[in-house]
Motif scaffolding. Structure first.
Motif, PDB file in Angstrom:
ATOM      1  N   ALA A   1       0.832  -1.204   0.000  1.00 34.18           N
ATOM      2  CA  ALA A   1       0.000   0.000   0.000  1.00 34.18           C
ATOM      3  C   ALA A   1       0.862   1.248   0.000  1.00 34.18           C
ATOM      4  O   ALA A   1       0.540   2.257  -0.648  1.00 34.18           O
ATOM      5  CB  ALA A   1      -0.929  -0.007   1.205  1.00 34.18           C
TER       6      ALA A   1
ATOM      7  N   ARG B   1      -9.505   5.133  -2.727  1.00 37.76           N
ATOM      8  CA  ARG B   1      -8.997   3.773  -2.851  1.00 37.76           C
ATOM      9  C   ARG B   1     -10.137   2.790  -2.571  1.00 37.76           C
ATOM     10  O   ARG B   1     -11.008   3.049  -1.733  1.00 37.76           O
ATOM     11  CB  ARG B   1      -7.865   3.509  -1.856  1.00 37.76           C
TER      12      ARG B   1
ATOM     13  N   LEU C   1     -10.925  -0.958  -1.241  1.00 43.03           N
ATOM     14  CA  LEU C   1     -10.338  -2.018  -0.429  1.00 43.03           C
ATOM     15  C   LEU C   1     -11.325  -3.161  -0.283  1.00 43.03           C
ATOM     16  O   LEU C   1     -12.488  -3.077  -0.719  1.00 43.03           O
ATOM     17  CB  LEU C   1      -9.969  -1.473   0.956  1.00 43.03           C
ATOM     18  N   ARG C   2     -10.924  -4.229   0.378  1.00 40.03           N
ATOM     19  CA  ARG C   2     -11.794  -5.346   0.732  1.00 40.03           C
ATOM     20  C   ARG C   2     -11.797  -5.482   2.247  1.00 40.03           C
ATOM     21  O   ARG C   2     -10.736  -5.472   2.882  1.00 40.03           O
ATOM     22  CB  ARG C   2     -11.293  -6.660   0.111  1.00 40.03           C
ATOM     23  N   ASP C   3     -12.999  -5.611   2.822  1.00 42.23           N
ATOM     24  CA  ASP C   3     -13.052  -5.792   4.269  1.00 42.23           C
ATOM     25  C   ASP C   3     -12.799  -7.248   4.624  1.00 42.23           C
ATOM     26  O   ASP C   3     -12.481  -8.083   3.755  1.00 42.23           O
ATOM     27  CB  ASP C   3     -14.388  -5.298   4.831  1.00 42.23           C
TER      28      ASP C   3
END
Length: 695
Positions: free
Chosen positions: A69, A91, A93-95
């Motif tokens: 990142a 951005r 993201l994936r939790d």
């Protein structure tokens, strides 16, 4: 550069800043510009990356967010520190559950007194809800756009009354291209008489459905239905109207209305429509002291056309007659097909008898002319009855009845003529004449019905046959028994045709019962014969033809004759009976004991059964005279090897007395009332279940 971030001036403590930072809905951090190490982080930021507010301080940017990142966002960080200006980026993201999340990152440079970048503030907001909402709106708008293009109904959007979009079906409906209508006011496409209604709906912002007319490009009004809704599109509040073309629906409704009020075959008004119009015209004539002439037109011997040439030819003939009648009338006259081969003509302007008579004679001449139907030349004649309002009736039903009466008089006077109604026609003599005429047409109109009364064996109650009894469903007087019309039918020599019909109906019933019930079928079926039928030279041949055509053995048919019939021309009777016996048909003497038969002749006749008249059964068991006669009949029959049936058995006492006398079969209300053919089949099932209780 300080080791830690000094968050506030002296009058704003670090604790106060910490309290504020930890309670705002954002992730906040500050990193040293030179070392890229964390100087400060609020609780949300620290926990997001697996730390707390103290342990995160001193860690490098890469240690906090990860090497990958850190490399991805390094250009943005460098830009902030080198150019000393803020940067904002997003951005995805994936939790922890693998679901997408969106964040908005703001990087802000903290400049020293000399203008160099001392540190970098990081402000992160979770904008997932906003992005999901935007995606939902885009999907909704995409679906709406697809719906617009795929819909077969017109759709138009407008803002403040100005067209912003329309789909292809809408454009095809009104004949415009999209550029031609964009920016135009919607009211310019509305038929003038509906503008006020549309304007009121728009002004009130109503969401509603209503019908109106819009204008095609060529000015043609088009009936439509508006379905109006308010919605958001591309972020704007606009009005959407679904425009449904109503022309096909209106055409279908008009067609249904036409079918409901017109005869399908001829296109003329039907009975219901004529009755409604007649009532209206009578009301108008009553208010203006006017007169109306009603002509009841009936085609003579039309059934012969149907029977000999077929119904298609008959239908063509009716259409031709309808056209000829219409051609003889004025525009103000009314004609309708009343049913079958009957037509009604109403003359609103026929004030004098001569006016109606002139039209009637025109109809007689026009209809009787030969006509080419299906390549064949056919001629028919009408009989016409004429009645006047108010002279001969002040209601539609009464006026039609009297015109009908006059028409039957025309038939009785040779047909192919017209007759005016007269009060004397309602006399008893006329009633008899009318009954005769109606009786002659009853077969054509399928007004006769056979009902069947079962016969049971006296000793065990088993059903051993049924007697066919004729009934007439009179169109006005209701259900009539044979005593009310058979004598006239015999006098007018109509019984031959009725009798042939009854024999065939009975044979068909026997055939159906045998197919359904087998050995339990009520066979044979007995039919009563008149003298006229029995003495006809071709009677036996007619019976043979019916049996052959229906594929039924003669044993399933029984013919009942009275003593008087058997005593007329005894030699001819013997010959006729022998011919019937050769067919296997059974013969019974009906109402025995009421005639004047000769016992010597009785011995010579080829009969199978004697039926004791109900007048003797009615007196049993109390009347000793009736007892003696009934017993004598039973003994006589058995002595001649004939079976005996008792008619009119209505009580248990009568049944017991007849069984004691040795009577073979019983018939009467105690067993069953006369029943329609289908109901008799049901009775058989119920009766079979009750036989265990038979004495």
């Amino acid at each position: 550069m300080p080791d830690r971030f000094d968050p506030a001036p002296e009058d704003f403590s670090a604790d106060q800043f910490r309290l504020l930072a930890d309670n705002v809905p954002a992730l906040i951090a500050c990193y040293d510009a030179a070392t890229r190490r964390c100087l400060f982080a609020n609780k949300q930021y620290a926990r997001t990356f697996g730390c707390d507010e103290r342990s995160i301080v001193g860690r490098t940017f890469a240690e906090v967010i990860g090497e990958t990142a850190a490399r991805e966002i390094a250009p943005q960080v460098d830009h902030v520190l080198e150019q000393r200006e803020a940067v904002m980026y997003e951005r995805q993201l994936r939790d922890g559950n693998g679901q997408p999340r969106w964040i908005e990152v703001n990087l802000l440079p903290h400049l020293g007194a000399d203008g160099t970048a001392q540190s970098c503030f990081v402000l992160i907001n979770d904008i997932t809800k906003h992005r999901l909402a935007e995606a939902s709106v885009r999907e909704s708008e995409e679906r709406l756009a697809k719906f617009m293009q795929a819909s077969v109904e017109g759709i138009v959007f407008h803002k403040d009354g100005l067209v912003t979009d329309a789909n292809p079906p809408m454009l095809a409906l009104i004949g415009y291209t999209l550029p031609e209508i964009l920016g135009r006011h919607v009211l310019s496409f509305i038929a003038p008489e509906h503008v006020a209604r549309v304007l009121a709906v728009m002004s009130a912002g109503q969401e509603t459905t209503y019908e109106l007319a819009i204008l095609h490009k060529d000015g043609t009004p088009i009936p439509v239905e508006f379905i109006v809704r308010t919605m958001l599109r591309n972020g704007e509040r606009i009005r959407m109207t679904i425009v449904r073309d109503m022309r096909d629906r209106y055409a279908a409704q008009a067609r249904i209305h036409h079918l409901a009020h017109h005869d399908v075959l001829t296109g003329l008004p039907n009975r219901a429509s004529f009755m409604e119009r007649l009532d209206q015209l009578m009301t108008g004539a009553r208010e203006s002291d006017g007169r109306l002439a009603l002509l009841f037109v009936d085609l003579d011997h039309f059934k012969r056309v149907n029977d000999s040439l077929g119904h298609l030819v008959g239908d063509s003939l009716l259409r031709t007659v309808a056209g000829r009648i219409t051609e003889c009338l004025r525009a103000s006259d009314l004609v309708a097909r009343f049913g079958g081969d009957e037509f009604m003509v109403l003359l609103p302007a026929a004030h004098q008898r001569v006016d109606a008579e002139e039209v009637a004679h025109k109809l007689l001449r026009a209809i009787e002319q030969p006509m080419e139907v299906e390549g064949q030349s056919i001629s028919v004649t009408p009989s016409i009855g004429i009645a006047f309002f108010p002279d001969h009736g002040d209601t539609p039903a009464t006026l039609i009845k009297h015109a009908d009466t006059a028409m039957y008089v025309a038939k009785s006077r040779g047909r192919a003529n017209c007759q005016f109604f007269e009060a004397s026609m309602a006399s008893l003599a006329y009633e008899a004449l009318l009954l005769e005429i109606q009786l002659a047409q009853a077969l054509e109109r399928s007004e006769f019905e056979l009902v069947y009364q079962p016969l049971v064996r006296a000793r065990d109650g088993q059903c051993v046959g049924a007697e066919a009894l004729i009934r007439w469903h009179h169109p006005e007087r209701g259900l009539l028994g044979p005593d009310e019309f058979v004598p006239m039918a015999e006098q007018r020599r109509l019984m031959r045709h009725i009798g042939r019909w009854a024999v065939r109906q009975a044979v068909q019933a026997a055939k159906a019962w045998h197919a359904e019930h087998g050995s339990r079928a009520p066979l044979p079926v007995a039919v009563n014969l008149s003298s006229l039928e029995f003495h006809a030279s071709d009677f036996a041949d007619g019976v043979a033809a019916v049996l052959r055509e229906e594929g039924v053995p003669g044993a399933w048919l029984e013919l009942e004759l009275t003593e008087r019939v058997l005593m007329d021309d005894i030699e001819a009777v013997k010959q006729a009976l022998r011919r019937l016996k050769r067919l296997g048909v059974r013969v019974a003497i009906d109402d025995f004991g009421t005639g004047h038969s000769s016992l010597s002749h009785l011995r010579e006749l080829a009969v199978d059964k004697i039926k004791i008249d109900r007048s003797f059964v009615a007196g049993l068991p109390a009347d000793t005279g009736a007892q003696a006669i009934a017993r004598a009949v039973v003994q006589l029959a058995h002595g001649l090897n004939l079976s005996v049936t008792a008619e009119g058995v209505e009580t248990e006492a009568q049944r017991e007395a007849l069984i004691a006398m040795g009577c073979d079969e019983l018939q009467g209300f105690l067993i069953s009332r006369p029943l329609p053919a289908r109901a008799l089949g049901q009775w058989l099932h119920a009766h079979a279940a009750s036989l265990a209780a038979w004495p």
